[in-house]
Design a protein around this motif. Structure first.
Motif, mmCIF file in Angstrom:
data_model
loop_
_atom_site.group_PDB
_atom_site.id
_atom_site.type_symbol
_atom_site.label_atom_id
_atom_site.label_comp_id
_atom_site.label_asym_id
_atom_site.label_seq_id
_atom_site.Cartn_x
_atom_site.Cartn_y
_atom_site.Cartn_z
ATOM 1 N N LYS A 280 1.120 -1.094 0.110
ATOM 2 C CA LYS A 280 -0.226 -0.038 -0.279
ATOM 3 C C LYS A 280 0.933 1.353 0.018
ATOM 4 C CE LYS A 280 -4.286 1.614 2.560
ATOM 5 N NZ LYS A 280 -4.036 2.172 4.132
ATOM 6 N N ALA B 12 2.282 2.057 -3.826
ATOM 7 C CA ALA B 12 1.366 2.416 -4.107
ATOM 8 C C ALA B 12 1.477 3.442 -3.788
ATOM 9 C CB ALA B 12 0.916 1.320 -4.114
ATOM 10 N N MET B 13 1.347 4.476 -2.748
ATOM 11 C CA MET B 13 0.683 5.938 -2.595
ATOM 12 C C MET B 13 1.864 6.327 -3.851
ATOM 13 S SD MET B 13 -1.344 5.410 0.608
ATOM 14 C CE MET B 13 -2.481 4.561 1.515
ATOM 15 N N ALA C 94 1.915 6.575 -6.732
ATOM 16 C CA ALA C 94 0.294 7.982 -7.738
ATOM 17 C C ALA C 94 1.434 8.897 -7.048
ATOM 18 C CB ALA C 94 -0.589 7.438 -6.334
ATOM 19 N N GLN D 51 -6.680 7.914 -1.071
ATOM 20 C CA GLN D 51 -6.670 7.396 -1.399
ATOM 21 C C GLN D 51 -7.587 7.707 -3.254
ATOM 22 O OE1 GLN D 51 -7.978 3.447 -0.791
ATOM 23 N NE2 GLN D 51 -8.415 3.991 -3.709
ATOM 24 N N LEU E 91 -4.846 7.601 -5.174
ATOM 25 C CA LEU E 91 -4.409 6.410 -6.056
ATOM 26 C C LEU E 91 -5.346 6.137 -7.338
ATOM 27 C CD1 LEU E 91 -3.644 3.938 -2.867
ATOM 28 C CD2 LEU E 91 -1.829 5.106 -4.842
ATOM 29 N N ASN E 92 -6.768 6.677 -6.675
ATOM 30 C CA ASN E 92 -7.646 6.520 -7.838
ATOM 31 C C ASN E 92 -7.618 7.031 -9.267
ATOM 32 O OD1 ASN E 92 -8.928 4.874 -5.681
ATOM 33 N ND2 ASN E 92 -10.052 5.923 -5.160
ATOM 34 N N TRP F 146 -4.781 7.557 -10.519
ATOM 35 C CA TRP F 146 -4.129 7.096 -11.201
ATOM 36 C C TRP F 146 -3.995 6.615 -11.470
ATOM 37 C CZ3 TRP F 146 -0.715 9.512 -13.996
ATOM 38 C CH2 TRP F 146 -1.090 11.320 -13.698
ATOM 39 N N ALA G 198 -4.141 3.254 -9.410
ATOM 40 C CA ALA G 198 -3.385 2.227 -8.934
ATOM 41 C C ALA G 198 -4.275 1.650 -7.609
ATOM 42 C CB ALA G 198 -2.513 3.164 -8.126
ATOM 43 N N ILE H 195 -4.912 -0.933 -4.558
ATOM 44 C CA ILE H 195 -4.340 -0.860 -3.105
ATOM 45 C C ILE H 195 -4.859 -2.248 -3.181
ATOM 46 C CG2 ILE H 195 -4.321 -1.029 -0.443
ATOM 47 C CD1 ILE H 195 -5.073 2.269 -1.911
#
Length: 60
Positions: A3, A6-7, A10, A50, A53-54, A56, A58, A60
Motif C-alpha cells: 500500500k 503504491a501511494m 501515485a 485514496q 490513487l484512484n 491514477w 493504482a 491497493i
C-alpha cells in the motif's frame, strides 16, 4: 506491491508531495507521513490519499 509503495508512486505520478497534501488538509506533514506508512490513522487523510490513487488507477 504494498500500500505505501503504491501511494508513493501515485503521488509521484500526480506530482503531489506529502507537504502539499498536508497544506490542503490543514494538518502537519508528519500526520500525512504517519498515515502513509500505516503508523497513524485519519479518515480524512486516508480519503485524500485514496483519491490520489484512484485518479491514477493504482489499486491497493
Amino acid at each position: 506491491m504494498d500500500k505505501t509503495k503504491a501511494m508513493k508512486i501515485a503521488m509521484i505520478k500526480a506530482g503531489i508531495t506529502q507537504a502539499e497534501i498536508a497544506r490542503k488538509l490543514k494538518v502537519d506533514r508528519s500526520a500525512v507521513n504517519l498515515v502513509l506508512h500505516g503508523k497513524g490513522t485519519s479518515k480524512r487523510i486516508e480519503k485524500e490519499l485514496q483519491e490520489i490513487l484512484n485518479d491514477w488507477g493504482a489499486a491497493i
